[in-house]
Scaffold this motif. Structure first.
Motif, PDB file in Angstrom:
ATOM      1  N   LEU A  66      -8.961   1.901  11.387  1.00  0.00           N
ATOM      2  CA  LEU A  66      -9.239   3.209  11.484  1.00  0.00           C
ATOM      3  C   LEU A  66      -8.231   4.065  10.488  1.00  0.00           C
ATOM      4  CD1 LEU A  66     -10.801   5.824  12.252  1.00  0.00           C
ATOM      5  CD2 LEU A  66      -9.115   6.061  13.947  1.00  0.00           C
ATOM      6  N   GLY A  67      -6.884   3.264  10.793  1.00  0.00           N
ATOM      7  CA  GLY A  67      -5.801   3.652   9.919  1.00  0.00           C
ATOM      8  C   GLY A  67      -6.012   3.100   8.314  1.00  0.00           C
ATOM      9  N   ILE A  68      -6.442   1.947   8.305  1.00  0.00           N
ATOM     10  CA  ILE A  68      -6.689   1.464   7.065  1.00  0.00           C
ATOM     11  C   ILE A  68      -7.643   2.188   6.427  1.00  0.00           C
ATOM     12  CG2 ILE A  68      -7.680  -0.852   5.734  1.00  0.00           C
ATOM     13  CD1 ILE A  68      -6.547  -2.369   8.079  1.00  0.00           C
ATOM     14  N   GLY A  69      -8.950   2.632   6.968  1.00  0.00           N
ATOM     15  CA  GLY A  69      -9.866   3.446   6.245  1.00  0.00           C
ATOM     16  C   GLY A  69      -9.242   4.738   5.865  1.00  0.00           C
ATOM     17  N   LEU A  70      -8.221   5.262   6.600  1.00  0.00           N
ATOM     18  CA  LEU A  70      -7.878   6.550   6.307  1.00  0.00           C
ATOM     19  C   LEU A  70      -6.829   6.391   4.990  1.00  0.00           C
ATOM     20  CD1 LEU A  70      -7.202   9.552   6.958  1.00  0.00           C
ATOM     21  CD2 LEU A  70      -5.355   8.812   8.414  1.00  0.00           C
ATOM     22  N   ALA A  71      -6.184   5.385   4.941  1.00  0.00           N
ATOM     23  CA  ALA A  71      -5.295   4.945   4.033  1.00  0.00           C
ATOM     24  C   ALA A  71      -5.829   4.485   2.565  1.00  0.00           C
ATOM     25  CB  ALA A  71      -4.045   4.142   4.266  1.00  0.00           C
ATOM     26  N   TRP A  72      -6.805   3.690   2.811  1.00  0.00           N
ATOM     27  CA  TRP A  72      -7.434   3.151   1.788  1.00  0.00           C
ATOM     28  C   TRP A  72      -8.598   3.757   1.340  1.00  0.00           C
ATOM     29  CZ3 TRP A  72     -10.802  -1.949   2.142  1.00  0.00           C
ATOM     30  CH2 TRP A  72     -11.155  -2.468   0.901  1.00  0.00           C
ATOM     31  N   GLY A  73      -9.446   3.953   2.151  1.00  0.00           N
ATOM     32  CA  GLY A  73     -10.977   4.540   1.838  1.00  0.00           C
ATOM     33  C   GLY A  73     -10.774   5.974   1.333  1.00  0.00           C
ATOM     34  N   GLN A  74      -9.898   6.648   2.119  1.00  0.00           N
ATOM     35  CA  GLN A  74      -9.570   8.154   1.739  1.00  0.00           C
ATOM     36  C   GLN A  74      -8.738   8.260   0.821  1.00  0.00           C
ATOM     37  OE1 GLN A  74     -11.991  10.344   3.013  1.00  0.00           O
ATOM     38  NE2 GLN A  74     -12.845   8.422   3.992  1.00  0.00           N
ATOM     39  N   GLY A  75      -7.604   7.541   0.755  1.00  0.00           N
ATOM     40  CA  GLY A  75      -6.593   7.925   0.103  1.00  0.00           C
ATOM     41  C   GLY A  75      -6.258   6.763  -1.341  1.00  0.00           C
ATOM     42  N   GLY A  76      -6.965   5.719  -1.160  1.00  0.00           N
ATOM     43  CA  GLY A  76      -7.075   4.891  -2.292  1.00  0.00           C
ATOM     44  C   GLY A  76      -5.797   3.909  -2.173  1.00  0.00           C
ATOM     45  N   MET A  77      -5.100   3.835  -0.912  1.00  0.00           N
ATOM     46  CA  MET A  77      -3.953   2.884  -0.718  1.00  0.00           C
ATOM     47  C   MET A  77      -4.467   1.533  -0.423  1.00  0.00           C
ATOM     48  SD  MET A  77      -1.126   5.631   0.219  1.00  0.00           S
ATOM     49  CE  MET A  77      -2.367   6.483   1.450  1.00  0.00           C
ATOM     50  N   LEU A  78      -4.589   0.532  -1.013  1.00  0.00           N
ATOM     51  CA  LEU A  78      -5.046  -0.960  -0.242  1.00  0.00           C
ATOM     52  C   LEU A  78      -3.579  -1.321   0.615  1.00  0.00           C
ATOM     53  CD1 LEU A  78      -6.907  -3.273   0.149  1.00  0.00           C
ATOM     54  CD2 LEU A  78      -6.360  -3.878  -2.179  1.00  0.00           C
ATOM     55  N   VAL A  79      -3.703  -1.271   1.668  1.00  0.00           N
ATOM     56  CA  VAL A  79      -2.707  -1.711   2.444  1.00  0.00           C
ATOM     57  C   VAL A  79      -2.894  -3.137   2.771  1.00  0.00           C
ATOM     58  CG1 VAL A  79      -1.729   0.507   3.183  1.00  0.00           C
ATOM     59  CG2 VAL A  79      -3.799  -0.285   4.337  1.00  0.00           C
ATOM     60  N   LEU A  80      -2.264  -4.256   2.551  1.00  0.00           N
ATOM     61  CA  LEU A  80      -2.317  -5.402   3.024  1.00  0.00           C
ATOM     62  C   LEU A  80      -1.349  -5.960   4.064  1.00  0.00           C
ATOM     63  CD1 LEU A  80      -3.320  -7.081  -0.369  1.00  0.00           C
ATOM     64  CD2 LEU A  80      -4.988  -5.948   1.448  1.00  0.00           C
ATOM     65  N   GLY A  81      -0.590  -5.037   4.568  1.00  0.00           N
ATOM     66  CA  GLY A  81       0.525  -5.465   5.400  1.00  0.00           C
ATOM     67  C   GLY A  81       0.757  -4.551   6.697  1.00  0.00           C
ATOM     68  N   GLN A  82      -0.442  -4.234   7.219  1.00  0.00           N
ATOM     69  CA  GLN A  82      -0.921  -3.456   8.494  1.00  0.00           C
ATOM     70  C   GLN A  82      -0.226  -4.200   9.645  1.00  0.00           C
ATOM     71  OE1 GLN A  82      -0.601  -0.539   7.007  1.00  0.00           O
ATOM     72  NE2 GLN A  82      -1.999   0.340   8.576  1.00  0.00           N
ATOM     73  N   GLY A  83      -0.141  -5.659   9.401  1.00  0.00           N
ATOM     74  CA  GLY A  83       0.400  -6.421  10.412  1.00  0.00           C
ATOM     75  C   GLY A  83       1.832  -6.174  10.634  1.00  0.00           C
ATOM     76  N   VAL A  84       2.512  -5.572   9.798  1.00  0.00           N
ATOM     77  CA  VAL A  84       4.113  -5.286  10.063  1.00  0.00           C
ATOM     78  C   VAL A  84       3.983  -4.259  11.233  1.00  0.00           C
ATOM     79  CG1 VAL A  84       5.964  -3.999   9.129  1.00  0.00           C
ATOM     80  CG2 VAL A  84       4.746  -5.849   7.885  1.00  0.00           C
ATOM     81  N   PHE A  85       3.332  -3.056  11.142  1.00  0.00           N
ATOM     82  CA  PHE A  85       3.354  -1.988  11.801  1.00  0.00           C
ATOM     83  C   PHE A  85       2.592  -2.420  13.318  1.00  0.00           C
ATOM     84  CE2 PHE A  85       2.709  -0.423   7.292  1.00  0.00           C
ATOM     85  CZ  PHE A  85       4.015  -0.208   7.136  1.00  0.00           C
ATOM     86  N   PHE A  86       1.554  -3.042  13.179  1.00  0.00           N
ATOM     87  CA  PHE A  86       1.048  -3.653  14.521  1.00  0.00           C
ATOM     88  C   PHE A  86       1.840  -4.553  15.380  1.00  0.00           C
ATOM     89  CE2 PHE A  86      -1.408  -6.770  16.841  1.00  0.00           C
ATOM     90  CZ  PHE A  86      -2.513  -6.047  17.316  1.00  0.00           C
ATOM     91  N   GLY A  87       2.900  -5.260  14.380  1.00  0.00           N
ATOM     92  CA  GLY A  87       3.851  -6.159  15.274  1.00  0.00           C
ATOM     93  C   GLY A  87       5.057  -5.172  15.744  1.00  0.00           C
ATOM     94  N   LEU A  88       5.287  -4.199  15.156  1.00  0.00           N
ATOM     95  CA  LEU A  88       6.412  -3.464  15.684  1.00  0.00           C
ATOM     96  C   LEU A  88       6.176  -2.628  17.025  1.00  0.00           C
ATOM     97  CD1 LEU A  88       7.891  -1.506  12.383  1.00  0.00           C
ATOM     98  CD2 LEU A  88       8.880  -3.337  13.666  1.00  0.00           C
ATOM     99  N   GLY A  89       4.772  -2.330  17.048  1.00  0.00           N
ATOM    100  CA  GLY A  89       4.478  -1.731  18.057  1.00  0.00           C
ATOM    101  C   GLY A  89       4.101  -2.479  19.321  1.00  0.00           C
ATOM    102  N   GLY A  90       3.729  -3.636  18.797  1.00  0.00           N
ATOM    103  CA  GLY A  90       3.320  -4.722  19.893  1.00  0.00           C
ATOM    104  C   GLY A  90       4.599  -5.257  20.526  1.00  0.00           C
ATOM    105  N   TYR A  91       5.681  -5.533  19.571  1.00  0.00           N
ATOM    106  CA  TYR A  91       6.950  -6.128  20.160  1.00  0.00           C
ATOM    107  C   TYR A  91       7.799  -4.985  21.019  1.00  0.00           C
ATOM    108  CZ  TYR A  91       7.264 -10.661  18.133  1.00  0.00           C
ATOM    109  OH  TYR A  91       6.883 -11.940  17.570  1.00  0.00           O
ATOM    110  N   ALA A  92       7.505  -3.880  20.567  1.00  0.00           N
ATOM    111  CA  ALA A  92       8.179  -2.719  21.578  1.00  0.00           C
ATOM    112  C   ALA A  92       7.381  -2.734  22.961  1.00  0.00           C
ATOM    113  CB  ALA A  92       8.029  -1.573  20.745  1.00  0.00           C
TER     114      ALA A  92
END
Length: 362
Positions: A66-92
């Motif tokens: 859903l976040g990728i769809g917001l950034a890429w689909g609506q904003g045109g920002m192809l994000v290929l590193g969402q694993g970083v933010f997923f990992g920050l939340g997971g490790y917390a």
């Protein structure tokens, strides 16, 4: 369809063809209600605990999508590193769970690694409120700082995509190299309890499923409201013509940074939910390949629609499970074939194909 912009205060969005009928206005809420009933009532009744746990995992990935769809689909920002933010939340979240189980001592992997004193970085995560807050705040802050630095330099397109991909690779290398701090290659595992509830119990996992489903529903409604707002129209305008928006007096860097930070916050929250649902967080789940798989899932579902991003994440992860169970040696090829098939027949994804068929039938 024409676009009219008369001043800085004018809406940068296509003029609607007319006021939609009452049936059209009710269609979206009706579909959302039907999906909510299916997820919250039907699925827990018909699925066994193991399959319900898998569905919970799919919905966690749908939050990231859903976040990728917001950034890429609506904003045109192809994000290929969402694993970083997923990992920050997971490790917390993982740090909090490990400290809870240690009961004032050291987590098991630190003992095995020869660590004699709890690192200062870990100490605050004994507080559940702090851990949950950091699962969202840390990704948002990192994304906001990165966006402020990158977007002001007008880095976009493939250059931005490669930058986020490199960030994911560097993040994994950092985690693997800090054995005593992060658990190294194995990551954080062996979680047994969450807020006093045994994670091995079916009732606990069922409760986690409901939490994940509700969170996904609320985030979808929030993202939909954002897309339909003035900010959302400006975001689409930045995607379609960033230079034009800049000439009209707006700052595209700010719009893109805010959106990128929101998508990162969603990924961080998903990571925090993933840990108790699946029971592990490791570098193997956060690198370039997992991040690319999520982007592929969004493309399959339809990146221009938020519902498409959610649908794509569920469909692709379900296909991954089925293919890996039935054809363990060939499931990667089948998953790739599914992506090629959808992109060939429906470049706008499954949602785009459904809309095209509806228009043809109507």
């Amino acid at each position: 369809m024409s676009t009219v912009v008369t001043s800085k205060d004018a809406s940068v969005a296509p003029l609607p063809p007319g006021r939609p009928s009452w049936r059209a206005r009710l269609q979206g809420p009706a579909v959302f209600t039907a999906v909510a009933v299916l997820a919250l009532v039907v699925a827990p009744l018909v699925l066994e605990p193991f399959r319900l746990g898998l569905l919970a995992k799919y919905l966690v990935y749908a939050i990231v999508a859903l976040g990728i769809g917001l950034a890429w689909g609506q904003g045109g920002m192809l994000v290929l590193g969402q694993g970083v933010f997923f990992g920050l939340g997971g490790y917390a979240m993982g740090m909090y769970l490990k400290l809870t189980e240690a009961q004032g001592g050291l987590p098991d992997f630190m003992v095995w690694s020869g660590v004699e004193e709890l690192p200062a970085l870990w100490a605050p995560f004994a507080n559940p409120v702090f851990a949950l807050a950091m699962a969202v705040v840390a990704p948002v802050v990192v994304a906001a700082l990165l966006g402020a630095l990158v977007f002001r330099q007008r880095v976009r397109g493939a250059y931005f995509a490669i930058l986020t991909q490199a960030l994911a690779a560097a993040f994994v290398i950092l985690l693997v190299g800090q054995q005593g701090l992060t658990g190294g290659t194995n990551g954080l595992t062996n979680f047994f309890e969450l807020f006093g509830q045994d994670l091995a119990l079916d009732s606990t996992q069922r409760g986690l499923y409901f939490v994940v489903a509700v969170v996904l529903g609320l985030l979808y409604l929030g993202a939909r409201q954002l897309v339909n707002s003035r900010f959302g129209r400006l975001l689409v305008a930045v995607r379609d013509g960033e230079d034009r928006v800049r000439f009209l007096g707006y700052n595209p860097a700010t719009v893109k940074t805010v959106t990128f930070a929101i998508s990162a916050g969603m990924a961080g929250l998903a990571g925090a939910l993933f840990v108790p649902v699946v029971g592990i967080i490791s570098p193997a789940l956060l690198g370039v390949v997992p991040s690319l798989e999520l982007v592929v899932a969004v493309a399959v579902g339809g990146r221009f629609a938020l519902a498409g991003a959610v649908l794509g994440a569920v469909v692709m992860n379900y296909a991954k499970t089925v293919f890996s169970e039935e054809l363990s040696s060939a499931w990667l090829y089948l998953q790739g074939a599914l992506f090629i098939l959808v992109m060939t027949l429906a470049p706008k994804g499954i949602i785009g194909l459904l809309r095209r068929r509806k228009e043809a039938a109507g």
